[in-house]
Write a protein that holds these residues in place. Structure first.
Motif, mmCIF file in Angstrom:
data_model
loop_
_atom_site.group_PDB
_atom_site.id
_atom_site.type_symbol
_atom_site.label_atom_id
_atom_site.label_comp_id
_atom_site.label_asym_id
_atom_site.label_seq_id
_atom_site.Cartn_x
_atom_site.Cartn_y
_atom_site.Cartn_z
ATOM 1 N N ARG A 54 9.688 -14.261 -3.508
ATOM 2 C CA ARG A 54 9.836 -15.643 -3.061
ATOM 3 C C ARG A 54 8.603 -16.466 -3.376
ATOM 4 N N LEU A 55 7.452 -15.821 -3.358
ATOM 5 C CA LEU A 55 6.214 -16.562 -3.617
ATOM 6 C C LEU A 55 5.877 -16.622 -5.099
ATOM 7 N N ALA A 56 6.600 -15.857 -5.908
ATOM 8 C CA ALA A 56 6.256 -15.797 -7.326
ATOM 9 C C ALA A 56 6.391 -17.173 -7.956
ATOM 10 N N SER A 57 5.394 -17.533 -8.716
ATOM 11 C CA SER A 57 5.437 -18.810 -9.420
ATOM 12 C C SER A 57 4.724 -18.604 -10.743
ATOM 13 N N GLN A 58 4.723 -19.654 -11.547
ATOM 14 C CA GLN A 58 4.094 -19.527 -12.846
ATOM 15 C C GLN A 58 2.628 -19.126 -12.697
ATOM 16 N N ALA A 59 2.004 -19.635 -11.634
ATOM 17 C CA ALA A 59 0.572 -19.408 -11.479
ATOM 18 C C ALA A 59 0.236 -17.939 -11.221
ATOM 19 N N ASN A 60 1.093 -17.240 -10.504
ATOM 20 C CA ASN A 60 0.703 -15.881 -10.118
ATOM 21 C C ASN A 60 1.592 -14.799 -10.712
ATOM 22 N N ILE A 61 2.448 -15.200 -11.639
ATOM 23 C CA ILE A 61 3.459 -14.256 -12.087
ATOM 24 C C ILE A 61 2.850 -13.029 -12.773
ATOM 25 N N ALA A 62 1.709 -13.216 -13.432
ATOM 26 C CA ALA A 62 1.087 -12.090 -14.129
ATOM 27 C C ALA A 62 0.710 -11.003 -13.135
ATOM 28 N N GLN A 63 0.056 -11.438 -12.048
ATOM 29 C CA GLN A 63 -0.328 -10.503 -10.992
ATOM 30 C C GLN A 63 0.891 -9.796 -10.403
ATOM 31 N N VAL A 64 1.903 -10.595 -10.117
ATOM 32 C CA VAL A 64 3.094 -10.040 -9.485
ATOM 33 C C VAL A 64 3.714 -8.986 -10.381
ATOM 34 N N LEU A 65 3.815 -9.308 -11.648
ATOM 35 C CA LEU A 65 4.447 -8.359 -12.565
ATOM 36 C C LEU A 65 3.646 -7.071 -12.672
ATOM 37 N N ALA A 66 2.328 -7.210 -12.717
ATOM 38 C CA ALA A 66 1.493 -6.012 -12.804
ATOM 39 C C ALA A 66 1.741 -5.129 -11.586
ATOM 40 N N GLU A 67 1.844 -5.768 -10.413
ATOM 41 C CA GLU A 67 2.104 -5.005 -9.198
ATOM 42 C C GLU A 67 3.466 -4.323 -9.258
ATOM 43 N N LEU A 68 4.481 -5.109 -9.631
ATOM 44 C CA LEU A 68 5.842 -4.568 -9.653
ATOM 45 C C LEU A 68 5.919 -3.365 -10.582
ATOM 46 N N LYS A 69 5.202 -3.482 -11.702
ATOM 47 C CA LYS A 69 5.235 -2.381 -12.647
ATOM 48 C C LYS A 69 4.608 -1.143 -12.012
ATOM 49 N N GLU A 70 3.538 -1.373 -11.262
ATOM 50 C CA GLU A 70 2.890 -0.281 -10.539
ATOM 51 C C GLU A 70 3.867 0.371 -9.564
ATOM 52 N N TYR A 71 4.600 -0.476 -8.816
ATOM 53 C CA TYR A 71 5.527 0.054 -7.809
ATOM 54 C C TYR A 71 6.642 0.867 -8.457
ATOM 55 N N ALA A 72 6.992 0.498 -9.676
ATOM 56 C CA ALA A 72 8.107 1.178 -10.331
ATOM 57 C C ALA A 72 7.778 2.629 -10.644
ATOM 58 N N THR A 73 6.508 3.012 -10.473
ATOM 59 C CA THR A 73 6.162 4.422 -10.691
ATOM 60 C C THR A 73 5.915 5.137 -9.374
ATOM 61 N N GLU A 74 6.276 4.507 -8.257
ATOM 62 C CA GLU A 74 6.057 5.148 -6.954
ATOM 63 C C GLU A 74 7.027 6.302 -6.719
ATOM 64 N N VAL A 75 6.876 6.944 -5.579
ATOM 65 C CA VAL A 75 7.692 8.118 -5.285
ATOM 66 C C VAL A 75 9.049 7.735 -4.691
ATOM 67 N N LYS A 106 0.865 -1.178 0.000
ATOM 68 C CA LYS A 106 0.000 0.000 0.000
ATOM 69 C C LYS A 106 0.899 1.224 0.000
ATOM 70 N N TYR A 107 0.408 2.299 -0.638
ATOM 71 C CA TYR A 107 1.355 3.396 -0.860
ATOM 72 C C TYR A 107 1.790 4.045 0.440
ATOM 73 N N ASN A 108 0.933 3.922 1.491
ATOM 74 C CA ASN A 108 1.353 4.561 2.743
ATOM 75 C C ASN A 108 1.941 3.591 3.760
ATOM 76 N N ASP A 109 2.320 2.414 3.326
ATOM 77 C CA ASP A 109 3.098 1.542 4.207
ATOM 78 C C ASP A 109 4.448 2.207 4.477
ATOM 79 N N PRO A 110 4.997 2.036 5.681
ATOM 80 C CA PRO A 110 6.360 2.549 5.899
ATOM 81 C C PRO A 110 7.338 1.814 4.978
ATOM 82 N N ILE A 111 8.409 2.490 4.660
ATOM 83 C CA ILE A 111 9.332 1.950 3.662
ATOM 84 C C ILE A 111 9.882 0.588 4.088
ATOM 85 N N TYR A 112 10.134 0.417 5.398
ATOM 86 C CA TYR A 112 10.706 -0.870 5.810
ATOM 87 C C TYR A 112 9.727 -2.018 5.608
#
Lengths: 418, 932
Positions: B344-365, B327-333
C-alpha cells in the motif's frame, strides 16, 4: 468488557480459569486449540480469533497462553495490554511467570485477578496499588503469617487509587533514599548480505528504581533532548512541561517502573557497533556446505563490545556441523537446528572467527532458504544514540537522595541476512 | 464436562475433610480450608457442595477471609440461589460498614451474584453507594450499575439508576467519571438508540478534563466515548484534537490507538490548508511507528489498523516504509500484515527498496509468506507503472530458482501483469513455457494456459503445448478445463488451418464427455458461435479486455470511512463493519466520518449508491459492446470448411436446446461466462408494471394471462393453455385442458424436466373425470422447488411432459420469475446496505420501464404484492428512489433500485434495476448479467 480468562500451558492444558461475569464453558477454548494446531509454532497463533458467540484474544508469554474471552465489541488492544499487565503482575509478585509458580500461588493469583478487574472493567492494575491490597508472598512473611495468624491481604484503603497520583502509595518511608535510572538502548537492525544497513532503529527505555520517602517531585533533564522526537511516558510524567521545556517532571511511583520509552529511527543517528563477514553456502553435490563468520568492531564509540553471541537457524537438512571457533565456543542443537556461537568479548586486535563444514542429510536437495544470523551484544556505559542525562533535581522533600544513572546498549532484533 | 465430573469423583473424600475444617473453631484452620476450597475452584473442580459451610464463614472481621468467601459466593451463587439468600443480610450490613473498602467490596460482590432474588436487595445499598462520600465506593458502584443492567435491565431503568449514572459524569473525581463513562458505554451497546451518552460541549469539556487525570484504562473509555461526538465546527474540532494529542505519548498502546481514532475522525472537519492540520498529520506518524516495536500481538492489531489508516491518509506514513520491513522471526501473522502495508505504501520513490525486500522474502522458509511475497511483486508492478519492468525481471529471476511454488505464483502474477500492460512484456513467454511441466496447481496451470491462448500467435508450438494439456483433460480441475477450452478456441481463431482437429476434440470433450454444466454450456456457446458466424466469434472471443487496476484490493470508500470510525475495535481487526459480525447485530449504528460535505446524513442509505447507477452504464458498455475492430479479416476457405464440419458435427440436436438470446454478455472476458438473463427478468418486471397501471386491481402477486402452451394439432387433440401464479406462498401452475379430439381422454399425468430452480409438481395432476370431446377442465397444480436442478436456457424455461391415455406430449413454457419471489424477501436495512456494497459491479444492470402511470408509493405497494419489498425510500432532486429486495426460492437475493421521476408530465417510470445473483451449479458460480 473482558469476560473470562483462561491460562493454558504450551501443551494445551487449561490450568486456571477466572470468570468476571457469568461462567463460560472451557469448551470455548477448542477454537483456540484448533488454531494452535494449525499454526504449528505457538508463536504463530493469531492473537484475535472469532468464534460463533465469542472472541478469543490471546497473548503468548513465557510459554503460557493467556486467553481472554470477550462477547461484545471491546478494543482488542485494551485486552492485549491488560493481559500483558496480568503477566507483568505475576512476574512482579512471584519473580517469574510460569505454570508451576502460578499453581503454587493459586489463591494469591485469584485474589489478584479479582482486584484487577471488576465485571471486566480494570480496577487496580498499578503494582503499587495492588501491593497495598495484596502483599506479595515472601518466605519471611509466610512464616510470620503462620505464627501470628495475619494474612497477605492489606486492610487499608488503597488510597493511591483515589488521589490524582494513583501510581504512588501514600506514607512511603525509607532510611536510605535513592533514585537510580538505567538508560537502556536496543538496536533493531537488518543488514543485508553485503553489510549495508537495510533498516535500523533504536528502541530506548529509561527504567527507574526510586525509593524515596514522602512525596518527592523529580525533574530529569537531558543534555540533548532533541534526539527524542518519538516518546511515550509513564502516566506520572507531566506532558506539558515536556512539550515546553523538554524536561521530565514527575512524582515517581514507589519502586521499579518504566519512566519512558523512546524511539530513534533517523538513519544517521543509528550507529551499528559491529560488522559481520559471513559466508554460508551449500554445495549442489556431496551433501555438505561451508560456513565462515567473522565479526569485527564498527562504530563502538571506543567502548568494548561484550556478550557477543551469534544465533543461526539452519535449514532442516543440516545434520551436523564441524566448525572451529577462534574464540568462545559453539553448540548446534540437532532438534531445533539452531547454531549458537557464544563469542564473549570482542577483541579488536584478534577478530573472532567461526568456520568449518556443515554436513547434510544424504539425498536432501540443496536448501532453498538462506539462514539469517541473529546477533546479540552488549556495550556498557554507552547509549548508542548519544542520549545523556544532565541532571536530576528533587523538590518537595528536604533530604538528599543518592542518585545514579547507568547506560547500556544492547542488540535487539539485530539480523544479518545471508 | 466429562473432566469436571471426574474431578468431583476424585474429590469426594477431600470434600468431607474440607467440610470438617470449615466448621472448625480455629480461625486459622478455617481460613486455610477456605483457601483450599478456592484453590480447587480455580482449577475447575466442583466444590459447590460446600456452599453452606463456606457461607457460614462470611461473618468475620478478617478482611482476607471475607474476600475469599466473596470469591466463592460469586462463583457458586448461581447454582445455589436459595442458599445465596442467606448471605444477603451480611451484604446489606457490609454496605453500611464504616470502612469504605468493605462498603465497596460488598456492593461489588453483590453485583456479581447473578441471582434475581439477590438483585432485589441490591437496589437500596446501591443507591446509597452511588452517592457515597468516598469516591472509591462511588466508582465501584458505577460499575455495579452496568452489572445490574446486564442481569435485569428493566430494574435499572425503573430505579432511575441511569440518571444517577449520568450525573456521575460530572463527578469531581476523574476515576468516577471514567467508570461512569465505561458503564454507560456498555449499557448503551445494548440500547443502540437510547441517548444515554448525550454528548454536548459541556460534557465533552468535563470528559477532557477527566482524561488528563484518570488511569490509562479510564482514558481508553473516555477517548472511545469522545470518538462518538460530532463537533459543531472546525474550531471545536481543533480544540478537542489539541487536548487529545498528548495521549499519543502514552505508554499504553490502547490509549494511543484510541487517541488516533479520535484524531483521525475529527481531522476530517479541519480545513486542509490549516497549519494545525499539517502539524497533526506529522504528530500521528511516530506513535504509530512506536506501536510496531511492542509485543507481536499488539503489533498485529496495530498493523490491521495502520492498514486502514494508510488507505485513508497515505501521507501520514509515506516516509516510514522501513519500519514495515519483515524480520525473519516475526510471527507469520505479523509478516503477512506488514507485507500488505508495504504494498500500500509502495510508490515510485521507494519501489526499488520494496522490490529488493520482496525478493529477499521470496527466499524465506515459510511457504505462505513466500507466496504472498511473490504476489506482492505482481501487485507492485500493477500499482507503480514505472516499476513494472523491474518487477517482471525480478519475477523472472525467481522463476530461475526453480522452486516449485515460487514459479507457480510467479506465473499467476505475470498473467495479471500481461492484463495490465498488454503487448509489453510478452518476450518473457518463452521463459514461462520452459516451466510448463512443473506446474501442478490449478491456478498456475490455468494462468499458463491463458497466456498460451492469449498469445498463441507468438508461440510457435502453442498447439502442441495445449494439446499436451488436453491429454489429461478429465483429470483437470474445472478452472483449468474452462481455461483450456477458451484457449484452444482462441488458438483456432488465430491459426484456423492447423488446429481444426484440436478444437473439435476439445469441443467434444467439453460438450459430450463432461458432466459439468458450466463447461458444457461454454462449449456449446463456442460451438454455436463458431458454426454460425466465425467473424462474430472472433470479435467476441478475441475482444479487447478491460485493463485491471490496483484498486481491486482497496477497501470500498464508504466501508473505509466507517471502519476509520471504529479504529482500535474488533471491526478494525476484521475490516468488516460491526453490523456484519457483532453478536446478534443489535442494530449497531453505522458511524460516519464528519466530513464538511456530509450534510444529508439523516437518510439511511449512504450517498454512495446513486453514483453506481452512472458507473453501471459505463460498465455495461464496456462489457456489452464489442470493441470496434478494424474490419473483419477475410476468412480463409479452410476455416469456412472447418466451421461447416462443425455444423454437421451435432449441432442440430443443439438448436432446440440453445436459446438464441445469446450475444449480450459475451463481450466480457471468458473467464466468467455470463449467461443471458435479459428477457425473463426485464420482461417480468415490465409485466408487473403494465399491470400496475390498471386501477383497482386486487393486491396480490402478479399472474400473466393464460397462453397456449400446447396447441391441439401437436398433441393429438389435447390443447393446454396455462399460466403460473403465486398464491399464499405456493407456486401454482394453472392450466386449462381442452379435448379437441373425438375420443375421451383419461389417465392424465404430468412430469417436469430438471430446471433452473428445481420446480416440481407437489402432487399428481388432479383430473378425476375423463375428459370428453369438446370439454375443458381447469386444473391447478401446486408446485414446490425441491426438484432436481439444472440450468436452463433461458433460465426460466420449463420443459413439461403430459401423458394421457393416447400418448405422451412435450412442451416447454416460461414462468415469470416473480413466481419465485418468496414472502420473506424483505431484507434487513443494514444487511441490504452491506450487501449492496459488496455486490461486484459486474453483477449490476439497469433498464427502463416505459409508460407506467404510477407514483412511487403506488408502485411500491404493487410490487409488494409480488413480494418485491421496498426497504428504503429517499428523494433526491425530485426523483424518488426506492431500494428494494426480493428473494428467490433458492435463497438468492435480488436487490434493486427503482427511480421514479415525479416531475415528468408523462409519468414515466425510470427503473434502474440492479440485480445480484450467483447461481451455484456444481460449485461453479455462474454470474448472470441481465442486460438492458
Amino acid at each position: 468488557m473482558i469476560h473470562s480468562l483462561f491460562l493454558i500451558n504450551h501443551t494445551g492444558d487449561i490450568f486456571l480459569e477466572k470468570h468476571w461475569k457469568s461462567v463460560i464453558s472451557r469448551s470455548v477454548c477448542d477454537y483456540f486449540f484448533e488454531a494452535k494446531e494449525k499454526a504449528v509454532d505457538p508463536e504463530n497463533v493469531p492473537p484475535v480469533l472469532q468464534t460463533p458467540h465469542h472472541y478469543l484474544i490471546t497473548i503468548y508469554r513465557g510459554k503460557l497462553f493467556f486467553l481472554s474471552v470477550i462477547q461484545t465489541e471491546v478494543p482488542p488492544l485494551f485486552v492485549i495490554e491488560f493481559l500483558h499487565r496480568v503477566a507483568d503482575t505475576f512476574q512482579d509478585y512471584f519473580g517469574e511467570c510460569s505454570e508451576v509458580i502460578i499453581k503454587d500461588n493459586v489463591v494469591t493469583v485469584y485474589e489478584l485477578l479479582e482486584e484487577m478487574l471488576d465485571n471486566g472493567f480494570p480496577l487496580a492494575t498499578e503494582s503499587n496499588v495492588l501491593k497495598e491490597m495484596i502483599r506479595p508472598p515472601t518466605i519471611l512473611r509466610s512464616v510470620v503469617n503462620t505464627l501470628t495468624g495475619s494474612s497477605n491481604v492489606g486492610d487499608t484503603l488503597p488510597t493511591g487509587q483515589l488521589s490524582n497520583i494513583p501510581w504512588r502509595r501514600a506514607g512511603v518511608k525509607y532510611t536510605n533514599n535513592e533514585a537510580y535510572f538505567d538508560v537502556i538502548e536496543e538496536i533493531d537492525a537488518i543488514l543485508d548480505k553485503s553489510g549495508t544497513t537495510v533498516f535500523a532503529e533504536i528502541q530506548g527505555v529509561i527504567e527507574a528504581c526510586v525509593r524515596l520517602t514522602g512525596m518527592p517531585d523529580l525533574t530529569l533533564s537531558f543534555m540533548n533532548p532533541r534526539l527524542l522526537d518519538d516518546v511515550s511516558f509513564h502516566p506520572c510524567v507531566r506532558f506539558k512541561r515536556w512539550e515546553s521545556e523538554r524536561v521530565l517532571s514527575f512524582i515517581p511511583p514507589d519502586g521499579n517502573f518504566t519512566l519512558m520509552t523512546y524511539h530513534v529511527s533517523s538513519q544517521n543517528l543509528v550507529a551499528i557497533p559491529v560488522y559481520v563477514k559471513q559466508n554460508i553456502s551449500f554445495f549442489e553435490t556431496g551433501n555438505c556446505g561451508r560456513l565462515d563468520i567473522t565479526i569485527g568492531p564498527k562504530q563502538t564509540m571506543g567502548k568494548t563490545v561484550e556478550g557477543l553471541m551469534v544465533t543461526v537457524h539452519m535449514p532442516k537438512a543440516v545434520l551436523s556441523t564441524n566448525l572451529t571457533a577462534s574464540q568462545g565456543n559453539y553448540t548446534y542443537d540437532l532438534a531445533t537446528k539452531v547454531l549458537v556461537w557464544d563469542v564473549g568479548k570482542l577483541n579488536p586486535q584478534k577478530l573472532p572467527n567461526l568456520r568449518g563444514s556443515l554436513s547434510m542429510q544424504a539425498g536432501a536437495p540443496k536448501p532453498e532458504e538462506n539462514p539469517s544470523l541473529n546477533i546479540d551484544l552488549k556495550i556498557q556505559q554507552l547509549a548508542i544514540s548519544g542520549l545523556k542525562v544532565s541532571r536530576l533535581d528533587m523538590y518537595g522533600e528536604k533530604y538528599k537522595p543518592f542518585k545514579g544513572v547507568k547506560y547500556v546498549t544492547k542488540a535487539g532484533k539485530f539480523q544479518v541476512r545471508t | 464436562m466429562m473432566n469436571d465430573s471426574l474431578f468431583s469423583l476424585v474429590c469426594a473424600g477431600e470434600i468431607f475433610e474440607l467440610k470438617a475444617e470449615l466448621n472448625s473453631d480455629k480461625k486459622e484452620k478455617k481460613k486455610e480450608a477456605v483457601k483450599k476450597v478456592i484453590a480447587s475452584m480455580t482449577v475447575g473442580k466442583d466444590v459447590s457442595a460446600l456452599f453452606p459451610d463456606v457461607v457460614n464463614c462470611m461473618q468475620t472481621d478478617n478482611l482476607e477471609l471475607k474476600k475469599l468467601v466473596y470469591l466463592y459466593l460469586m462463583n457458586y451463587a448461581k447454582s445455589q440461589p436459595d442458599m445465596a439468600i442467606m448471605a444477603v443480610n451480611t451484604f446489606v450490613k457490609d454496605c453500611e460498614d464504616p470502612n469504605p473498602l468493605i462498603r465497596a467490596l460488598a456492593v461489588r460482590t453483590m453485583g456479581c451474584i447473578r441471582v434475581d432474588k439477590i438483585t432485589e436487595y441490591l437496589c437500596e445499598p446501591l443507591r446509597k453507594c452511588l452517592k457515597d462520600e468516598d469516591p472509591y465506593v462511588r466508582k465501584t458502584a458505577a460499575v455495579c450499575v452496568a452489572k445490574l443492567h446486564d442481569i435485569n435491565a428493566q430494574l435499572v431503568e425503573d430505579q432511575g439508576f441511569l440518571d444517577t449514572l449520568k450525573d456521575l459524569i460530572s463527578d469531581s473525581n476523574p476515576m468516577v467519571v471514567a467508570n461512569a463513562v465505561a458503564a454507560l458505554s456498555e449499557i448503551a451497546e445494548s440500547h443502540p438508540n437510547s441517548n444515554l451518552l448525550d454528548l454536548n460541549p459541556q460534557t465533552i469539556n468535563k470528559l477532557l478534563t477527566a482524561l488528563n487525570e484518570c488511569t490509562e484504562w479510564g482514558q481508553i473509555f473516555i477517548l472511545d466515548c469522545l470518538a462518538n461526538y460530532t463537533p459543531r465546527d472546525d474550531r471545536e474540532s481543533q480544540s478537542i484534537c489539541e487536548r487529545v494529542t498528548p495521549r499519543l505519548s502514552h505508554a499504553n498502546s490502547a490509549v494511543v490507538l484510541s487517541a488516533v481514532k479520535v484524531l483521525m475522525k475529527f481531522m476530517e472537519m479541519l480545513p486542509k490548508d490549516l497549519d494545525y492540520y499539517g502539524t497533526l498529520l506529522k504528530k500521528l506518524a511516530p506513535p504509530l511507528v512506536t506501536l510496531l516495536s511492542a509485543e507481536p500481538e499488539l503489533q498485529y492489531v496495530a498493523l490491521r489498523n495502520i492498514n486502514l489508516i494508510v488507505q485513508r491518509r497515505p501521507e501520514i506514513l509515506k516516509h516510514e516504509m522501513k519500519v514495515f520491513f519483515v524480520k525473519y522471526n516475526d510471527p507469520i501473522y505479523v509478516k503477512l500484515e506488514k507485507l500488505d502495508i508495504m504494498i500500500r505504501l509502495a510508490s515510485q520513490a521507494n519501489i526499488a527498496q520494496v522490490l529488493a525486500e520482496l525478493k529477499e522474502y521470496a527466499t524465506e522458509v515459510d511457504v505462505d509468506f513466500v507466496r504472498k511475497a511473490v504476489r506482492a511483486i505482481g501487485r507492485c508492478a500493477i500499482k507503480v507503472e514505472q516499476s513494472a519492468e523491474r518487477c517482471v525481471s525480478t519475477l523472472l529471476d525467481l522463476i530461475q530458482t526453480k522452486v516449485n511454488y515460487v514459479v507457480q505464483e510467479a506465473i499467476v502474477v505475470i498473467k495479471d501483469i500481461f492484463r495490465k500492460y498488454p503487448n509489453k512484456y510478452e518476450s518473457v513467454i518463452a521463459t514461462l513455457c520452459e516451466n510448463l511441466d512443473s506446474l501442478d496447481e490449478p491456478e498456475a496451470r490455468a494462468a499458463m494456459i491463458w497466456i498460451v491462448g492469449e498469445y498463441a500467435e507468438r508461440i510457435d508450438n502453442a498447439d502442441e503445448l495445449l494439446e499436451s494439456f488436453l491429454e489429461g483433460f478429465h483429470d483437470e480441475s474445472t478452472q483449468v478445463q474452462l481455461q483450456l477450452l477458451t484457449a484452444i478456441v482462441k488458438l483456432f481463431l488465430k491459426k484456423p488451418t492447423e488446429t481444426q482437429e484440436l478444437v473439435q476434440q476439445v469441443l467434444s470433450l467439453a460438450t459430450q464427455d463432461s458432466d459439468n454444466p458450466d463447461l458444457r454450456d461454454r462449449g456449446y456457446i463456442y460451438w454455436r458461435l463458431l458454426s454460425t458466424d466465425p467473424v462474430a466469434a472472433k470479435e467476441v472471443v478475441l475482444a479487447e479486455k478491460p485493463l485491471i487496476s490496483e484498486e481491486t484490493d482497496l477497501i470500498e470508500p464508504t466501508l473505509l470511512e466507517e471502519l476509520i470510525c471504529h479504529i482500535g475495535t474488533l471491526a478494525s481487526v476484521y475490516h468488516k463493519p460491526p453490523s456484519a459480525f457483532v453478536e446478534g447485530s443489535r442494530g449497531v449504528q453505522h458511524k460516519r466520518l464528519p466530513g464538511s460535505s456530509a450534510a444529508g446524513v439523516s437518510e439511511a442509505p449512504p450517498a454512495v449508491i446513486p453514483s453506481q447507477g452512472d458507473l453501471l452504464g459505463d460498465l455495461l458498455n464496456l462489457d456489452l459492446t464489442p470493441p470496434t475492430t478494424t474490419g473483419p479479416p477475410p476468412p480463409s476457405s479452410g476455416m469456412q470448411m472447418g466451421a461447416m464440419d462443425l455444423l454437421g458435427g451435432g449441432l442440430d440436436s443443439l438448436v432446440g436446446y440453445l436459446h438464441s438470446t445469446m450475444g449480450a454478455g459475451f463481450g466480457a472476458p471468458p473467464a466468467a461466462m455470463p449467461a443471458s438473463f435479459t428477457a425473463p427478468v426485464s420482461g417480468g418486471l415490465d409485466d408487473l408494471f403494465d399491470l400496475g397501471g390498471g386501477v383497482g386491481m386486487p393486491m396480490g402477486a402478479y399472474s400473466p394471462p393464460k397462453t397456449v402452451w400446447l396447441p391441439a394439432m401437436k398433441a393429438k387433440g389435447l390443447e393446454i393453455s396455462g399460466t403460473f401464479a403465486r398464491r399464499a406462498g405456493v407456486i401454482q401452475m394453472e392450466m386449462t385442458l381442452t379435448n379437441k379430439a373425438m375420443s375421451v381422454m383419461t389417465d392424465f399425468a404430468i412430469q417436469f424436466n430438471r430446471n433452473s430452480f428445481g420446480l416440481a409438481p407437489a402432487g399428481p395432476l388432479q383430473v378425476l373425470t375423463p375428459l370428453s370431446p369438446n370439454q375443458s377442465i381447469e386444473v391447478t397444480l401446486p408446485l414446490n422447488t425441491v426438484g432436481p436442478v439444472m440450468k436452463m436456457e433461458p433460465l426460466n424455461n420449463l420443459q413439461v411432459a403430459v401423458k394421457n391415455n393416447i400418448d405422451v406430449f412435450y412442451f416447454s413454457c416460461q414462468y415469470p420469475i416473480s413466481m419465485l419471489f418468496v414472502e420473506d424477501g424483505k431484507m434487513e436495512r443494514q444487511v441490504f446496505l452491506a450487501t449492496w456494497k459488496d455486490i461486484p459491479n459486474d453483477n449490476e444492470s439497469q433498464f427502463q420501464i416505459k409508460d407506467c402511470h404510477l407514483n412511487s408509493d403506488a408502485a411500491s405497494n404493487k410490487l409488494q404484492g409480488s413480494n418485491i419489498f421496498t426497504i428504503a425510500k429517499r428523494t433526491v432532486e425530485g426523483q424518488d428512489m426506492l431500494y428494494q429486495s426480493m428473494k428467490l426460492t433458492n435463497g438468492i437475493w435480488v436487490l434493486a433500485e427503482l427511480r421514479v421521476q415525479a416531475g415528468n408530465p408523462n409519468y414515466t417510470v425510470i427503473c434502474t434495476c440492479v440485480l445480484y445473483m450467483y447461481l451455484q451449479f456444481n460449485n461453479i458460480n455462474i454470474i448472470i448479467i441481465p442486460a438492458a
